[in-house]
Design a protein around this motif. Sequence first.
Motif, PDB file in Angstrom:
ATOM      1  N   ARG A  81       0.829  -1.210   0.000  1.00 56.62           N
ATOM      2  CA  ARG A  81       0.000   0.000   0.000  1.00 56.62           C
ATOM      3  C   ARG A  81       0.865   1.262   0.000  1.00 56.62           C
ATOM      4  O   ARG A  81       0.431   2.322  -0.450  1.00 56.62           O
ATOM      5  CB  ARG A  81      -0.944  -0.008   1.202  1.00 56.62           C
ATOM      6  N   GLY A  82       2.086   1.149   0.516  1.00 49.73           N
ATOM      7  CA  GLY A  82       2.975   2.308   0.571  1.00 49.73           C
ATOM      8  C   GLY A  82       3.581   2.692  -0.761  1.00 49.73           C
ATOM      9  O   GLY A  82       4.190   3.772  -0.885  1.00 49.73           O
ATOM     10  N   LEU A  83       3.447   1.849  -1.768  1.00 51.73           N
ATOM     11  CA  LEU A  83       4.003   2.136  -3.088  1.00 51.73           C
ATOM     12  C   LEU A  83       2.976   2.737  -4.042  1.00 51.73           C
ATOM     13  O   LEU A  83       3.280   2.999  -5.206  1.00 51.73           O
ATOM     14  CB  LEU A  83       4.595   0.855  -3.692  1.00 51.73           C
ATOM     15  N   ASP A  84       1.753   2.920  -3.544  1.00 48.70           N
ATOM     16  CA  ASP A  84       0.674   3.520  -4.348  1.00 48.70           C
ATOM     17  C   ASP A  84       0.246   4.820  -3.680  1.00 48.70           C
ATOM     18  O   ASP A  84      -0.116   4.829  -2.506  1.00 48.70           O
ATOM     19  CB  ASP A  84      -0.493   2.537  -4.435  1.00 48.70           C
ATOM     20  N   LYS A  85       0.283   5.910  -4.436  1.00 51.50           N
ATOM     21  CA  LYS A  85      -0.039   7.226  -3.862  1.00 51.50           C
ATOM     22  C   LYS A  85      -1.422   7.258  -3.218  1.00 51.50           C
ATOM     23  O   LYS A  85      -1.640   7.935  -2.220  1.00 51.50           O
ATOM     24  CB  LYS A  85       0.028   8.294  -4.971  1.00 51.50           C
ATOM     25  N   THR A  86      -2.368   6.520  -3.803  1.00 47.53           N
ATOM     26  CA  THR A  86      -3.743   6.577  -3.296  1.00 47.53           C
ATOM     27  C   THR A  86      -3.913   5.839  -1.970  1.00 47.53           C
ATOM     28  O   THR A  86      -4.937   5.993  -1.306  1.00 47.53           O
ATOM     29  CB  THR A  86      -4.718   5.974  -4.323  1.00 47.53           C
ATOM     30  N   THR A  87      -2.902   5.027  -1.608  1.00 49.77           N
ATOM     31  CA  THR A  87      -3.016   4.261  -0.357  1.00 49.77           C
ATOM     32  C   THR A  87      -1.859   4.515   0.605  1.00 49.77           C
ATOM     33  O   THR A  87      -1.877   4.029   1.738  1.00 49.77           O
ATOM     34  CB  THR A  87      -3.085   2.742  -0.663  1.00 49.77           C
ATOM     35  N   ALA A  88      -0.838   5.264   0.168  1.00 51.80           N
ATOM     36  CA  ALA A  88       0.323   5.540   1.024  1.00 51.80           C
ATOM     37  C   ALA A  88      -0.043   6.546   2.114  1.00 51.80           C
ATOM     38  O   ALA A  88      -0.702   7.566   1.844  1.00 51.80           O
ATOM     39  CB  ALA A  88       1.476   6.064   0.195  1.00 51.80           C
ATOM     40  N   LEU A  89       0.398   6.295   3.310  1.00 51.73           N
ATOM     41  CA  LEU A  89      -0.017   7.080   4.475  1.00 51.73           C
ATOM     42  C   LEU A  89       0.365   8.564   4.367  1.00 51.73           C
ATOM     43  O   LEU A  89      -0.461   9.444   4.632  1.00 51.73           O
ATOM     44  CB  LEU A  89       0.599   6.468   5.743  1.00 51.73           C
ATOM     45  N   THR A  90       1.605   8.889   4.007  1.00 55.34           N
ATOM     46  CA  THR A  90       2.056  10.289   3.989  1.00 55.34           C
ATOM     47  C   THR A  90       1.230  11.123   3.018  1.00 55.34           C
ATOM     48  O   THR A  90       0.809  12.252   3.341  1.00 55.34           O
ATOM     49  CB  THR A  90       3.545  10.368   3.613  1.00 55.34           C
ATOM     50  N   ASN A  91       0.954  10.569   1.842  1.00 51.23           N
ATOM     51  CA  ASN A  91       0.149  11.303   0.859  1.00 51.23           C
ATOM     52  C   ASN A  91      -1.270  11.515   1.363  1.00 51.23           C
ATOM     53  O   ASN A  91      -1.856  12.597   1.196  1.00 51.23           O
ATOM     54  CB  ASN A  91       0.137  10.553  -0.468  1.00 51.23           C
ATOM     55  N   LEU A  92      -1.829  10.507   1.995  1.00 53.72           N
ATOM     56  CA  LEU A  92      -3.190  10.623   2.528  1.00 53.72           C
ATOM     57  C   LEU A  92      -3.240  11.632   3.672  1.00 53.72           C
ATOM     58  O   LEU A  92      -4.215  12.384   3.817  1.00 53.72           O
ATOM     59  CB  LEU A  92      -3.682   9.246   2.991  1.00 53.72           C
ATOM     60  N   ASP A  93      -2.193  11.649   4.505  1.00 55.94           N
ATOM     61  CA  ASP A  93      -2.103  12.664   5.569  1.00 55.94           C
ATOM     62  C   ASP A  93      -2.195  14.074   4.972  1.00 55.94           C
ATOM     63  O   ASP A  93      -2.919  14.944   5.465  1.00 55.94           O
ATOM     64  CB  ASP A  93      -0.775  12.518   6.324  1.00 55.94           C
ATOM     65  N   GLN A  94      -1.430  14.281   3.905  1.00 56.89           N
ATOM     66  CA  GLN A  94      -1.374  15.607   3.279  1.00 56.89           C
ATOM     67  C   GLN A  94      -2.716  15.992   2.666  1.00 56.89           C
ATOM     68  O   GLN A  94      -3.175  17.141   2.802  1.00 56.89           O
ATOM     69  CB  GLN A  94      -0.271  15.620   2.220  1.00 56.89           C
ATOM     70  N   LEU A  95      -3.365  15.045   1.992  1.00 56.39           N
ATOM     71  CA  LEU A  95      -4.667  15.327   1.390  1.00 56.39           C
ATOM     72  C   LEU A  95      -5.706  15.668   2.455  1.00 56.39           C
ATOM     73  O   LEU A  95      -6.523  16.583   2.284  1.00 56.39           O
ATOM     74  CB  LEU A  95      -5.143  14.116   0.568  1.00 56.39           C
ATOM     75  N   TYR A  96      -5.684  14.931   3.549  1.00 57.50           N
ATOM     76  CA  TYR A  96      -6.658  15.162   4.619  1.00 57.50           C
ATOM     77  C   TYR A  96      -6.461  16.539   5.254  1.00 57.50           C
ATOM     78  O   TYR A  96      -7.423  17.295   5.469  1.00 57.50           O
ATOM     79  CB  TYR A  96      -6.532  14.060   5.668  1.00 57.50           C
ATOM     80  N   LYS A  97      -5.193  16.867   5.558  1.00 59.31           N
ATOM     81  CA  LYS A  97      -4.891  18.149   6.206  1.00 59.31           C
ATOM     82  C   LYS A  97      -5.242  19.333   5.304  1.00 59.31           C
ATOM     83  O   LYS A  97      -5.610  20.412   5.789  1.00 59.31           O
ATOM     84  CB  LYS A  97      -3.415  18.202   6.597  1.00 59.31           C
ATOM     85  N   SER A  98      -5.147  19.125   4.006  1.00 58.49           N
ATOM     86  CA  SER A  98      -5.468  20.215   3.070  1.00 58.49           C
ATOM     87  C   SER A  98      -6.947  20.258   2.714  1.00 58.49           C
ATOM     88  O   SER A  98      -7.383  21.122   1.947  1.00 58.49           O
ATOM     89  CB  SER A  98      -4.640  20.051   1.787  1.00 58.49           C
ATOM     90  N   GLY A  99      -7.723  19.316   3.270  1.00 62.62           N
ATOM     91  CA  GLY A  99      -9.153  19.280   3.004  1.00 62.62           C
ATOM     92  C   GLY A  99      -9.513  18.728   1.647  1.00 62.62           C
ATOM     93  O   GLY A  99     -10.635  18.911   1.166  1.00 62.62           O
ATOM     94  N   LYS A 100      -8.581  18.049   0.996  1.00 63.42           N
ATOM     95  CA  LYS A 100      -8.803  17.546  -0.359  1.00 63.42           C
ATOM     96  C   LYS A 100      -9.105  16.040  -0.413  1.00 63.42           C
ATOM     97  O   LYS A 100      -9.194  15.463  -1.497  1.00 63.42           O
ATOM     98  CB  LYS A 100      -7.580  17.842  -1.219  1.00 63.42           C
ATOM     99  N   LEU A 101      -9.242  15.395   0.750  1.00 57.33           N
ATOM    100  CA  LEU A 101      -9.497  13.943   0.763  1.00 57.33           C
ATOM    101  C   LEU A 101     -10.976  13.676   0.489  1.00 57.33           C
ATOM    102  O   LEU A 101     -11.859  14.090   1.245  1.00 57.33           O
ATOM    103  CB  LEU A 101      -9.105  13.329   2.113  1.00 57.33           C
TER     104      LEU A 101
END
Length: 706
Positions: free
Chosen positions: A131-151
Amino acid sequence: MRTLTIFIFSLLFFCVAAQEGIKFENLSFNEALTKAKEDKKAVFIDCFTEWCGPCKTMDKEVFPQLETGKYFAPRFVSVKFDMEKGEGVELAKKFGVTKFPTFLIISPNGEELHRVVGSSKTEDFIKKIDRGLDKTTALTNLDQLYKSGKLENKHYVNYQIALSNASRKDEADKLLTELWGKLSDEEKSQPEYWWIYDNPKIATLQSPYFQFLENNLSAFKKQGEEKISKYMYEKYLPVIDSYVYGYASEQEGFECAEIDRLMEKINTWNISDGNVMWNMCRLGKARCEGNTSKAVTIMEELQPQLSPDKYSRLLGPLELISKKGTKDELIAAIKVLEKARATATGKGKELLTSYISTYRKLSVTGISFENMSFNEVLEIAKKENKLIFMDAYTSWCGPCKQMAQTVFTNEKVGDFFNKNFINVKIDMEKGEGPDLAKKYGVTAYPTYLLIRPDGILQYSAYGFMEPDKFIKTISEGLDTKNSINVQKMKYEAGNRTKEFLTLYSILLFKSGHPEAYKVSKDLLQYLNKREKFSPEYWYIYDNVLAVKDFEKEYEFVLKNIDKYYENIGHERVDSTLSMMYRLKALYSINHEQYRLTNEKIALMEKEITELDFSDKHMLLAFMRLAKVALTKNKDLFLKAAEEESSGRLSAETFPYMDLTEFALQEANKGQRERWKNIGQKLLLQMEQSFKKSQLQGFISNVFAEK
């Protein structure tokens, strides 16, 4: 060609590396980043400590696996750092590692892409890392999307999984609550949010998520009625199990009415598995109320409805039925389990077999015989490390029926056999019986075999015995020195010492083994005259088997009768010879191969008269019956039997059960009725005794068959 060679070498190298599992390289963090850039891979870091148990589990059980190595080799530069030593201390601070093991996926630029916390089985571990090798499931990318309100709502599932895998439970719970508040009721029942209900850690029975589903089943059924039915079945199964097995009723304050409330709910769901759930609740209710009769009835109804993987629920009421129910109820419950076992497989079948074996012992007075194949019995014997007791019988064998009716049902006998053996009855003329008879050398009936869990014969005995003698005889077989198989190997190896032949012949006589005659003949060759007249070896003649095959040997005894009287004693010698004459007459009546001639019978009558046995009148009566049997006229034989049983022979000495085989062979209805009348008259003359009980059971059994 050179290119092909390089390719093959590279392929071989990769396969060898993969066989080693994950190849951790001895690199610093910066060196790992540099290599990752060169190889166009990510960096995988195993963050561990020396004291961490789960870290060691991963090292031992997951990292070395071929599957793990094949996945990691083309994707990562893999390194390990002890977070409490050297460079690991700084890395722990840099990436905020506080739980162990933690697994980090780092980009070649040194940025954290993903993390997984805690040990996992190989397959789950690879999925979590992948899951860490896919942007849609990797934790750091999801953290960033959530914090920016874009999730987006549809990606909350990926974020929730990533947070859970990183051991950020509070954030995962908060995220789910937030999503739940954002969704409309219609959206909550859509397939894209099924993951909420499909996670047992989230959708507990008390959670608002499951409560919503239960209250809106009709909306969820649009996803597939079978899917929802199976889901509700599995969801409530632990609760229903607590009713069926009695865990719930043991809790303080529990009331059986709680089961009624669940049954009412099930009735409103209108799902395909509702009926089986409802009946399982009924079974739990019967157990809660202590109603054993009702429990058995429901078991009978429920068994065909259950899939084999759910058969274990039928075991729930057994303890209650065994303690508070009748024996008939327990027998009926065991029959239900036997039906279930017929279609069960693997561990489920083993479990049912174990329970059937255990509770059958409680359902009978006497020996509990297993109702299964010999190979299945061997499996139980291996698991319980017990000998097998086999009753080798035939349907026509009178003494077999006597044992079944009057000895196997004895409580004392049952206690001994059920404690020490796995018990089985096998007809030697049906099914697997003939092969077993051949394998274990069974020629007389009934024969009793003690068989080791590896299938090797340890001991055998034969013939009718009263309860105490039966227990004593079979208990001797528990001692391995009495193992026929062990002694047979010594005999075949050429051991012919007097001491050995004595021991072996005694064992063979006791077991009814056809080799007894041969071995005892060998022994007689080694005995001098003094020993032949000795009480120590009188057992050779004082045996039922000897009567069948010894002829010259008994002639020797009769020629030297005075010497035997002097050494053995009148009473013992007369008792043995009386047995010999009696059995020769009976064998002649029942078996063509042992048929006497009129001349031989006349000679034996003369010997009996001259020896003046105390029971000579009985023996002469036996000879008269043998003489009439030579005519093969059943009416004449029945007339002779009626005369002998009406005064010449007492009720105790008349051989009714021994003569039945010949008397009823091809007998017509009238002849059968006359033979039955003889038996009933004998019963009227007998005092209450074990022998009378035997005869009563024998007559009931024989004349109930037609």
